[in-house]
Design a protein around this motif. Structure first.
Motif, PDB file in Angstrom:
ATOM      1  N   GLY A  62       6.214 -69.492  28.125  1.00 59.02           N
ATOM      2  CA  GLY A  62       7.176 -68.303  28.094  1.00 59.02           C
ATOM      3  C   GLY A  62       8.442 -69.106  28.251  1.00 59.02           C
ATOM      4  N   ARG A  63       9.444 -68.069  28.579  1.00 56.24           N
ATOM      5  CA  ARG A  63      10.807 -68.527  28.610  1.00 56.24           C
ATOM      6  C   ARG A  63      11.209 -68.992  29.976  1.00 56.24           C
ATOM      7  NH1 ARG A  63      13.722 -63.452  26.110  1.00 56.24           N
ATOM      8  NH2 ARG A  63      11.819 -62.379  27.438  1.00 56.24           N
ATOM      9  N   PHE A  64      10.589 -68.351  30.953  1.00 56.49           N
ATOM     10  CA  PHE A  64      11.130 -68.286  32.330  1.00 56.49           C
ATOM     11  C   PHE A  64      10.252 -69.346  33.205  1.00 56.49           C
ATOM     12  CE2 PHE A  64      11.991 -64.134  30.551  1.00 56.49           C
ATOM     13  CZ  PHE A  64      13.268 -64.411  30.273  1.00 56.49           C
ATOM     14  N   GLY A  65       9.534 -70.427  32.516  1.00 57.00           N
ATOM     15  CA  GLY A  65       8.877 -71.295  33.493  1.00 57.00           C
ATOM     16  C   GLY A  65       9.234 -71.890  34.808  1.00 57.00           C
ATOM     17  N   PRO A  66      10.537 -72.421  34.721  1.00 53.51           N
ATOM     18  CA  PRO A  66      10.871 -73.093  35.771  1.00 53.51           C
ATOM     19  C   PRO A  66      11.147 -72.129  37.079  1.00 53.51           C
ATOM     20  CG  PRO A  66      12.298 -73.432  33.937  1.00 53.51           C
ATOM     21  CD  PRO A  66      11.590 -72.323  33.407  1.00 53.51           C
ATOM     22  N   GLY A  67      11.310 -70.812  37.110  1.00 47.56           N
ATOM     23  CA  GLY A  67      11.292 -69.918  38.139  1.00 47.56           C
ATOM     24  C   GLY A  67      12.538 -68.719  37.627  1.00 47.56           C
ATOM     25  N   LEU A  68      12.597 -67.666  38.861  1.00 45.07           N
ATOM     26  CA  LEU A  68      13.266 -66.697  38.421  1.00 45.07           C
ATOM     27  C   LEU A  68      14.427 -66.472  39.533  1.00 45.07           C
ATOM     28  CD1 LEU A  68      10.442 -63.887  37.931  1.00 45.07           C
ATOM     29  CD2 LEU A  68      11.792 -65.161  36.081  1.00 45.07           C
ATOM     30  N   PRO A  69      15.516 -66.300  39.134  1.00 45.01           N
ATOM     31  CA  PRO A  69      16.554 -65.963  39.896  1.00 45.01           C
ATOM     32  C   PRO A  69      16.565 -64.863  40.660  1.00 45.01           C
ATOM     33  CG  PRO A  69      17.404 -65.602  37.882  1.00 45.01           C
ATOM     34  CD  PRO A  69      15.955 -65.873  37.531  1.00 45.01           C
ATOM     35  N   ARG A  70      17.470 -64.447  41.843  1.00 43.60           N
ATOM     36  CA  ARG A  70      17.403 -63.201  42.558  1.00 43.60           C
ATOM     37  C   ARG A  70      17.909 -62.362  41.493  1.00 43.60           C
ATOM     38  NH1 ARG A  70      21.313 -65.195  47.035  1.00 43.60           N
ATOM     39  NH2 ARG A  70      19.845 -66.909  46.497  1.00 43.60           N
ATOM     40  N   VAL A  71      17.405 -61.157  41.627  1.00 43.38           N
ATOM     41  CA  VAL A  71      17.515 -59.699  40.989  1.00 43.38           C
ATOM     42  C   VAL A  71      18.792 -59.542  40.724  1.00 43.38           C
ATOM     43  CG1 VAL A  71      16.855 -57.301  40.464  1.00 43.38           C
ATOM     44  CG2 VAL A  71      15.306 -59.150  41.455  1.00 43.38           C
ATOM     45  N   SER A  72      19.914 -59.694  41.717  1.00 47.01           N
ATOM     46  CA  SER A  72      21.352 -59.415  41.664  1.00 47.01           C
ATOM     47  C   SER A  72      22.035 -60.052  40.402  1.00 47.01           C
ATOM     48  CB  SER A  72      21.801 -59.678  42.991  1.00 47.01           C
ATOM     49  OG  SER A  72      21.891 -60.865  43.330  1.00 47.01           O
ATOM     50  N   ASP A  73      21.702 -61.305  40.058  1.00 51.34           N
ATOM     51  CA  ASP A  73      22.304 -62.003  39.026  1.00 51.34           C
ATOM     52  C   ASP A  73      21.466 -62.453  37.989  1.00 51.34           C
ATOM     53  OD1 ASP A  73      24.071 -63.327  37.398  1.00 51.34           O
ATOM     54  OD2 ASP A  73      24.948 -64.617  38.953  1.00 51.34           O
ATOM     55  N   GLY A  74      21.562 -62.205  36.535  1.00 50.25           N
ATOM     56  CA  GLY A  74      20.534 -62.443  35.469  1.00 50.25           C
ATOM     57  C   GLY A  74      21.049 -63.979  34.784  1.00 50.25           C
ATOM     58  N   SER A  75      22.249 -64.446  35.094  1.00 54.42           N
ATOM     59  CA  SER A  75      22.748 -65.593  34.240  1.00 54.42           C
ATOM     60  C   SER A  75      21.881 -66.451  33.969  1.00 54.42           C
ATOM     61  CB  SER A  75      24.237 -65.904  34.955  1.00 54.42           C
ATOM     62  OG  SER A  75      24.690 -65.181  35.254  1.00 54.42           O
ATOM     63  N   LEU A  76      21.311 -66.913  34.997  1.00 53.45           N
ATOM     64  CA  LEU A  76      20.297 -68.190  34.556  1.00 53.45           C
ATOM     65  C   LEU A  76      18.868 -67.592  33.753  1.00 53.45           C
ATOM     66  CD1 LEU A  76      20.434 -69.863  38.187  1.00 53.45           C
ATOM     67  CD2 LEU A  76      21.056 -70.845  36.045  1.00 53.45           C
ATOM     68  N   LEU A  77      18.832 -66.441  33.856  1.00 53.93           N
ATOM     69  CA  LEU A  77      17.590 -66.141  32.681  1.00 53.93           C
ATOM     70  C   LEU A  77      17.995 -66.208  31.383  1.00 53.93           C
ATOM     71  CD1 LEU A  77      16.434 -62.702  34.214  1.00 53.93           C
ATOM     72  CD2 LEU A  77      15.454 -64.902  34.379  1.00 53.93           C
ATOM     73  N   PHE A  78      19.384 -65.971  31.108  1.00 52.57           N
ATOM     74  CA  PHE A  78      20.010 -66.025  29.682  1.00 52.57           C
ATOM     75  C   PHE A  78      20.150 -67.544  29.512  1.00 52.57           C
ATOM     76  CE2 PHE A  78      21.621 -61.884  30.479  1.00 52.57           C
ATOM     77  CZ  PHE A  78      21.395 -61.158  29.260  1.00 52.57           C
ATOM     78  N   LEU A  79      20.377 -68.356  30.338  1.00 48.58           N
ATOM     79  CA  LEU A  79      20.203 -69.893  30.259  1.00 48.58           C
ATOM     80  C   LEU A  79      18.934 -70.403  29.794  1.00 48.58           C
ATOM     81  CD1 LEU A  79      21.639 -72.597  30.054  1.00 48.58           C
ATOM     82  CD2 LEU A  79      21.541 -72.587  32.446  1.00 48.58           C
ATOM     83  N   MET A  80      17.994 -69.917  30.666  1.00 47.36           N
ATOM     84  CA  MET A  80      16.502 -70.384  30.164  1.00 47.36           C
ATOM     85  C   MET A  80      16.105 -69.840  28.832  1.00 47.36           C
ATOM     86  SD  MET A  80      14.206 -70.255  33.948  1.00 47.36           S
ATOM     87  CE  MET A  80      15.025 -68.650  34.409  1.00 47.36           C
TER      88      MET A  80
END
Length: 607
Positions: free
Chosen positions: A311-329
């Motif tokens: 999927g898109r988020f294999g490396p891990g999930l950031p804390r729920v308060s900031d989704g910036s790294l989700l968009f990067l992944m």
């Protein structure tokens, strides 16, 4: 005569005078924006309208799909089969609402979708009830919004300015909708500078994708810059946007550009990927800063747990308060594979993704995956006060999965925080901007010879605002670039224990053969990956605590070695320049002068 930005923006904002009193200021955009789009599309179709009407009359009873025939006649990706035009509606004031609604209904499907997102037919009924509809049509019928008069980039800029004003009026965040044009140019030029050889080939076809497209600013500038490099290049644009009005403006812009409107999708990129399984040559985005992802948490976590790296988020999930790294992944998952030519990414992020999260945290693991897979090319620190909705530090990350030989295993950090000129008048939080000359200098620092470990270039004075306009004062500017090995940013967080102190009982249950330790004296050390743990301990710890030792039972889950691996990019530390304190005599003199001025003021008060 072509309309310039300020003239057109002022005209459109003057329409608000008609709405004042009948609408709240925050609702002006619900009327002005769709009316502007109607007139824009109306002007675009004007030259081919007769041909479209003849073709429609000729084939309407044939039973065939008319869409391709009518698009061919309109020479656009859309058409309208009504005999009416916006100025033509003025001839029948009594039936203007019915005729306008019928006119909107005769647009092709993708154009109708644009107006439906604005709920425009509802607005039209409201306007008639308020006796404003005829006046508005009359107002818009007088202005020529054909692309020959108002180029696409100017039109996009105008939409963004209107949205900013409407957002301010309703206390919304303007930065959620669009990105300052100079930041877009910087991102796009860095993307293309790393792909100049391929992009310059005759007839080359490239795709560009923005998962937070807003009004389409990044996509529009990307296409324009690519075509300026190679006029024969074909740039296919793709985007997804959550906000209905921004989506509608973006889609309308793509229609006028001749892009496939189906490539602009509405929805939440994180929870409903509109381009699942697709790959692109370029990805660029300005996702919202520091916005939580609670609304999509269940779907994102499900994808992470069920699909992993498939999927898109294999490396891990950031804390729920900031989704910036989700968009990067997400963007990384959209990169064209290296075996097929590779992909490149430019994304604007705040400072949090650089260093938030301890070793083993979701954020650290994401940075670890990016750096250990050698995806990160460069990070550019931008000036503060550059964005409309925040004055905080911002950074452009440039990534590639097909680095050139001289960049492999390396990361370039560029401090461009002093590359700015002051604006004559602030726009929200935006108090400065980057001139064309400054953008060019930053791109030159990025695209230059990376084998030089440090690049520095100082200017005594920047050209006035970069364009000789003479607004404001020229600002001192300085740009510094440094290059590091990817492993430089990694460390092992090792656990350092000490034996129980004399007379203190052992309170921790130990496995057989394990050293006893005092839990109250337990500490940790972040040992750089480039250093030997033993040597580091001998140099940094043992001189102060001779009985300390590394607990070898605390290991990294992935490589099994002692200590948890973490990655952080402490940008400010690498570019810190020591400034010695001022001499006491200088400070004392200033205080004395201030005291004198104070006493003089007091004399006037007490007299």
């Amino acid at each position: 005569m072509a309309q310039n930005f300020s003239e057109l923006a002022n005209f459109l904002w003057s329409v608000a005078d008609l709405l004042r009193g009948d609408y709240k200021q925050a609702d002006y955009g619900k009327v002005i924006l769709p009316f502007t789009l109607v007139r824009r599309l109306d002007c675009v179709l004007e030259g081919t309208k007769d041909d479209v009407l003849k073709e429609h009359a000729k084939r309407k009873d044939s039973g065939v799909n008319l869409d391709p025939f009518l698009k061919r006649k309109s020479k656009q990706a859309f058409y309208n089969t009504s005999s009416l035009t916006l100025p033509g509606l003025l001839a029948d004031q009594k039936h203007i609402r019915q005729n306008l609604v019928a006119y909107l209904g005769d647009f092709s499907e993708d154009a109708r979708d644009v107006f439906e997102r604005f709920k425009f037919t509802e607005r039209v009924a409201e306007l008639e009830d308020k006796n404003l509809l005829f006046q508005l049509v009359q107002k818009f019928a007088t202005i020529d919004l054909h692309p020959d008069e108002v180029p696409n980039e100017v039109m996009g800029h105008v939409f963004e300015e209107l949205i900013r004003k409407f957002a301010e009026a309703s206390n919304e965040t303007a930065g959620e909708h669009f990105t300052p044009r100079e930041v877009i140019h910087l991102i796009v030029q860095c993307l293309f500078a790393g792909d100049d050889e391929a992009l310059s080939k005759p007839g080359v076809v490239r795709s560009m994708y923005d998962p937070t497209a807003g009004t389409g600013g990044i996509l529009s500038v990307g296409e324009a810059v690519a075509r300026s490099i190679n006029n024969s290049a074909v740039i296919r644009l793709f985007g997804q946007e959550l906000n209905d009005e921004s989506y509608a403006i973006c889609k309308a812009d793509m229609l006028i550009k001749g892009q496939d409107p189906k490539n602009i999708v509405r929805g939440n990129t994180l929870s409903a990927d509109g381009f699942a399984g697709e790959k692109f040559d370029y990805g660029a985005a300005n996702p919202p800063f520091g916005v939580d992802w609670k609304k999509v948490q269940d779907l994102v976590k499900a994808e992470y747990e069920k699909k992993g790296f498939a999927g898109r988020f294999g490396p891990g999930l950031p804390r729920v308060s900031d989704g910036s790294l989700l968009f990067l992944m997400h963007l990384i998952s959209k990169m064209r594979p290296a075996a097929e030519g590779g992909g490149r990414i430019g994304i604007v992020l705040n400072g949090s993704p650089l260093f938030t999260g301890d070793a083993g945290s979701g954020e650290s693991e994401i940075r670890r995956w990016i750096l250990e897979n050698d995806l990160l090319e460069a990070i550019i620190a931008l000036p503060n006060d550059l964005f409309y909705n925040t004055g905080i530090a911002t950074y452009v990350w440039v990534l590639s999965n097909h680095k050139k030989a001289d960049r492999k295993g390396k990361v370039q950090l560029i401090d461009a925080t002093r590359m700015y000129a002051k604006m004559k008048k602030s726009l929200g939080s935006k108090r400065v901007y980057m001139t064309d000359a400054q953008i060019e200098e930053v791109v030159k620092a990025y695209a230059g010879n990376i084998d030089r470990a440090t690049f520095a270039n100082e200017f005594v004075e920047a050209a006035k605002n970069g364009n000789g306009s003479g607004q404001g004062e020229p600002e001192p500017a300085r740009i510094v670039s440094k290059v590091f090995d990817s492993r430089f940013f990694g460390y092992r967080k090792v656990t350092v224990d000490r034996p129980p102190q004399e007379g203190k009982p052992v309170t921790v249950k130990l496995k057989k053969g394990k050293k006893p330790y005092d839990p109250d004296l337990r500490d940790t050390e972040n040992v750089p990956l480039t250093e030997d743990i033993g040597k580091y301990l001998k140099r940094e710890v043992l001189p102060h605590v001779p009985d300390a030792y590394v607990n070898e039972d605390v290991c990294d889950e992935k490589d099994g070695q002692v200590g948890k691996v973490g990655y952080e990019i402490n940008f400010n530390r690498y570019f810190y320049v020591y400034k010695p304190p001022r001499k006491p005599q200088v400070i004392a003199k200033e205080i004395g002068e201030m005291e004198k001025r104070f006493m003089e003021l007091m004399k006037g008060v007490l007299a």
